[in-house]
Design a protein around this motif. Sequence first.
Motif, PDB file in Angstrom:
ATOM      1  N   LYS A   1       3.972  -5.079  -0.574  1.00 54.59           N
ATOM      2  CA  LYS A   1       4.454  -5.067  -1.961  1.00 54.59           C
ATOM      3  C   LYS A   1       3.329  -4.757  -2.942  1.00 54.59           C
ATOM      4  O   LYS A   1       3.555  -4.094  -3.952  1.00 54.59           O
ATOM      5  CB  LYS A   1       5.067  -6.420  -2.326  1.00 54.59           C
ATOM      6  CG  LYS A   1       6.410  -6.665  -1.708  1.00 54.59           C
ATOM      7  CD  LYS A   1       7.056  -7.881  -2.322  1.00 54.59           C
ATOM      8  CE  LYS A   1       8.497  -7.983  -1.939  1.00 54.59           C
ATOM      9  NZ  LYS A   1       9.349  -6.952  -2.521  1.00 54.59           N
ATOM     10  N   GLU A   2       2.144  -5.282  -2.652  1.00 52.77           N
ATOM     11  CA  GLU A   2       1.018  -5.119  -3.564  1.00 52.77           C
ATOM     12  C   GLU A   2      -0.260  -4.945  -2.739  1.00 52.77           C
ATOM     13  O   GLU A   2      -0.930  -5.917  -2.402  1.00 52.77           O
ATOM     14  CB  GLU A   2       0.916  -6.360  -4.455  1.00 52.77           C
ATOM     15  CG  GLU A   2      -0.025  -6.224  -5.612  1.00 52.77           C
ATOM     16  CD  GLU A   2      -0.041  -7.497  -6.460  1.00 52.77           C
ATOM     17  OE1 GLU A   2      -1.163  -7.962  -6.750  1.00 52.77           O
ATOM     18  OE2 GLU A   2       1.041  -8.010  -6.810  1.00 52.77           O
TER      19      GLU A   2
ATOM     20  N   ASN B   1      -3.530  -6.959  -3.491  1.00 51.54           N
ATOM     21  CA  ASN B   1      -3.411  -8.389  -3.781  1.00 51.54           C
ATOM     22  C   ASN B   1      -4.581  -9.143  -3.156  1.00 51.54           C
ATOM     23  O   ASN B   1      -4.701  -9.232  -1.932  1.00 51.54           O
ATOM     24  CB  ASN B   1      -2.075  -8.925  -3.257  1.00 51.54           C
ATOM     25  CG  ASN B   1      -1.835 -10.354  -3.642  1.00 51.54           C
ATOM     26  OD1 ASN B   1      -2.480 -11.264  -3.117  1.00 51.54           O
ATOM     27  ND2 ASN B   1      -0.908 -10.563  -4.557  1.00 51.54           N
TER      28      ASN B   1
END
Length: 198
Positions: free
Chosen positions: A48-49, A52
């Motif tokens: 998703k990221e 992160n």
Amino acid sequence: FDESEHYFQQALRVGEPTAELLSDVGYCYFRQDRLDDAERYLHMALQKEPNNEAAHNNLGLVYGAKGDFQKSLYHFRQVVDEGEAHANLAFVQSQQGDLEQSRDSYLRALTADKSLRTAAEALIQVEERHKQEVEAMEKKRQELTGEAPSNSKEGVTTAAAELKETAAPANHRAEAVIELPDPDAKATDEPVAQPLTQ
């Protein structure tokens, strides 16, 4: 952590999970020593990221706990500079009981950044733990063989003596100057260096 897991699972069912939530779930599983579950959720967070930092740092911890120090170092490098990444790896290795590799990683950390005081202090603690283990093994050997204890400290090295010979990584012959506290000074109550981020 069981209660935390319950709340995390409820949060995951509410809607599309964020990278932060997935990373937190992964860290919760890491703390429960459920390393495969932790790895899965942390990879989901990075899908998703990709940048992160918490997920990268937590994956560094997970891979370190699994003994995959190459992947551990890779993920620490995504978050902090080279010296701090090696210091984080050294911490993980010391927690796994691998004092030799921990020592080498602390030396690499200090070679990359000689201002890492916590790494220098942790290196001295690792050296002291190693010395205690060597002395305990020697004592056990003497008990088993009936050999009288010797007063010689031969074969047990101090942190300062080791640093003189091995300040640079093994594949480099360059000399590195590392300023460390006096290894003969009384040990401080400060804990071994912790990972720098979480």
